[in-house]
Scaffold this motif. Structure first.
Motif, mmCIF file in Angstrom:
data_model
loop_
_atom_site.group_PDB
_atom_site.id
_atom_site.type_symbol
_atom_site.label_atom_id
_atom_site.label_comp_id
_atom_site.label_asym_id
_atom_site.label_seq_id
_atom_site.Cartn_x
_atom_site.Cartn_y
_atom_site.Cartn_z
ATOM 1 N N LEU A 47 6.079 -8.073 -12.963
ATOM 2 C CA LEU A 47 7.364 -8.673 -12.666
ATOM 3 C C LEU A 47 8.441 -8.212 -13.769
ATOM 4 O O LEU A 47 8.571 -8.688 -14.804
ATOM 5 C CB LEU A 47 6.796 -10.256 -12.909
ATOM 6 C CG LEU A 47 8.389 -11.286 -12.320
ATOM 7 C CD1 LEU A 47 8.574 -10.735 -10.985
ATOM 8 C CD2 LEU A 47 7.946 -12.582 -12.823
ATOM 9 N N VAL A 91 11.551 -12.756 -15.171
ATOM 10 C CA VAL A 91 11.069 -14.433 -14.956
ATOM 11 C C VAL A 91 12.253 -15.251 -14.799
ATOM 12 O O VAL A 91 12.347 -15.962 -13.876
ATOM 13 C CB VAL A 91 10.243 -14.782 -16.229
ATOM 14 C CG1 VAL A 91 10.131 -16.388 -16.056
ATOM 15 C CG2 VAL A 91 8.874 -14.094 -16.235
ATOM 16 N N SER A 104 13.428 -17.127 -11.228
ATOM 17 C CA SER A 104 13.764 -18.619 -11.442
ATOM 18 C C SER A 104 14.860 -18.982 -10.710
ATOM 19 O O SER A 104 15.048 -20.058 -10.056
ATOM 20 C CB SER A 104 13.742 -18.803 -12.911
ATOM 21 O OG SER A 104 12.454 -18.762 -13.533
ATOM 22 N N LEU A 160 5.127 -20.388 -10.930
ATOM 23 C CA LEU A 160 4.757 -18.674 -11.405
ATOM 24 C C LEU A 160 3.506 -18.897 -12.283
ATOM 25 O O LEU A 160 3.413 -19.559 -13.392
ATOM 26 C CB LEU A 160 6.008 -18.088 -12.079
ATOM 27 C CG LEU A 160 5.690 -16.789 -12.818
ATOM 28 C CD1 LEU A 160 5.353 -15.924 -11.765
ATOM 29 C CD2 LEU A 160 6.735 -16.467 -13.610
ATOM 30 N N ILE A 180 6.621 -22.761 -14.709
ATOM 31 C CA ILE A 180 6.044 -21.218 -15.213
ATOM 32 C C ILE A 180 4.752 -21.567 -15.873
ATOM 33 O O ILE A 180 4.779 -22.470 -16.686
ATOM 34 C CB ILE A 180 6.989 -20.572 -16.121
ATOM 35 C CG1 ILE A 180 8.326 -20.350 -15.202
ATOM 36 C CG2 ILE A 180 6.522 -19.474 -16.628
ATOM 37 C CD1 ILE A 180 9.536 -19.880 -16.048
ATOM 38 N N THR A 197 8.651 -24.189 -6.858
ATOM 39 C CA THR A 197 7.706 -22.846 -6.930
ATOM 40 C C THR A 197 7.173 -22.785 -8.305
ATOM 41 O O THR A 197 7.503 -23.028 -9.150
ATOM 42 C CB THR A 197 8.570 -21.656 -6.768
ATOM 43 O OG1 THR A 197 9.247 -21.839 -5.183
ATOM 44 C CG2 THR A 197 7.839 -20.426 -6.775
ATOM 45 N N SER A 251 1.669 -12.955 -11.063
ATOM 46 C CA SER A 251 1.730 -11.638 -11.704
ATOM 47 C C SER A 251 0.747 -11.567 -13.079
ATOM 48 O O SER A 251 0.476 -12.341 -13.679
ATOM 49 C CB SER A 251 3.260 -11.513 -12.061
ATOM 50 O OG SER A 251 4.214 -11.200 -11.046
ATOM 51 N N HIS A 306 3.557 -19.870 -4.287
ATOM 52 C CA HIS A 306 2.960 -19.544 -5.811
ATOM 53 C C HIS A 306 3.198 -18.069 -6.050
ATOM 54 O O HIS A 306 2.858 -17.047 -5.039
ATOM 55 C CB HIS A 306 1.356 -19.922 -5.780
ATOM 56 C CG HIS A 306 0.999 -21.543 -5.853
ATOM 57 N ND1 HIS A 306 0.999 -22.122 -6.861
ATOM 58 C CD2 HIS A 306 0.982 -22.123 -4.696
ATOM 59 C CE1 HIS A 306 0.853 -23.467 -6.236
ATOM 60 N NE2 HIS A 306 0.582 -23.432 -5.142
ATOM 61 N N LEU A 307 3.840 -17.646 -6.941
ATOM 62 C CA LEU A 307 3.938 -16.330 -7.647
ATOM 63 C C LEU A 307 2.984 -15.951 -8.515
ATOM 64 O O LEU A 307 2.791 -16.742 -9.425
ATOM 65 C CB LEU A 307 5.260 -16.029 -8.116
ATOM 66 C CG LEU A 307 6.441 -16.781 -7.154
ATOM 67 C CD1 LEU A 307 7.876 -16.484 -7.881
ATOM 68 C CD2 LEU A 307 6.416 -16.175 -5.804
#
Length: 219
Positions: A139, A173, A177, A186, A3, A184, A165, A162-163
């Motif tokens: 999100l 979140v 996850s 975020l 994150i 990944t 927001s 890749h996310l």
């Protein structure tokens, strides 16, 4: 999941976030859309630092310059309609990216406080071994992001995901996850604490799609 919360450090990003939150300023739809774009540009820049680079020689009028340039094959997927301004901001930086679009919306059956995510329209290139960027400005519960990824699975397995927001809730979140693997990323401009009983982020901004494009016709 890794994150990257950009609100941890102060930057000019704070200005754009404050303006999309401000109920007076956000009434200017053009300014709202442009601020979402600018936030997308900042998120794209930060994300670009994690891409794969290799040396290329660039010919200038006076000689050669050795440059480290990204090699990732990027596919940028946004959720319609709220995701369009964010998509444009990301595309300003990843201008050679392929593009995917998906329609995912909340469907309230009987109780206005409960809903399911319905995916309808979908256009997507091959994702096999590419860098997938999933972009959704809000999100909230995280269900739209997960439903979108599930819908994209038949198009191939990305090399990395890749996310992106603008604003998220802690609940959203935590939800994504659990549904994306540890590799990944975020990238998010800020994270709010709560959701209200209708699944909207508090304090949030309201409905991003309505603010960007006007209220939907209620059926």
């Amino acid at each position: 999941m890794k994150i990257h919360d950009l609100s941890i450090e102060n930057s000019i990003l704070n200005t754009f976030i404050s303006e999309i939150r401000d109920h007076k300023i956000q009434q200017d739809r053009m300014r709202f859309r442009r601020n979402i774009e600018r936030i997308g540009e900042i998120l794209a820049y930060e994300m670009s630092k994690t891409l794969t680079f290799e040396q290329n020689n660039v010919t200038t009028p006076l000689g050669m310059s050795a440059m480290q340039l990204p090699t990732n094959q990027i596919v940028l997927c946004s959720i319609l309609r709220a995701g369009v301004p964010l998509h444009n901001g990301l595309l300003h930086f990843f201008d050679t990216a392929e593009n995917a679009f998906i329609s995912a919306y909340r469907h309230h059956k009987h109780n206005p406080e409960s809903f399911e995510i319905i995916v309808e329209y979908l256009a997507c290139p091959d994702l096999e071994n590419k860098t997938l960027i999933l972009a959704d400005p809000m999100l909230a519960t995280g269900q739209s992001m997960v439903a979108t990824f599930e819908a994209l699975k038949p198009f191939g397995t990305p090399k990395d995901i890749h996310l992106i927001s603008v604003i998220g809730a802690e609940e959203g979140v935590n939800y994504v996850s659990k549904h994306f693997d540890s590799n990944t990323h975020l990238w998010i401009a800020t994270i709010d604490k709560d959701l209200n009983d209708k699944g909207y982020i508090v304090p949030g901004i309201g409905d991003a799609g309505d603010l960007a494009f006007g209220k939907k016709l209620q059926q």
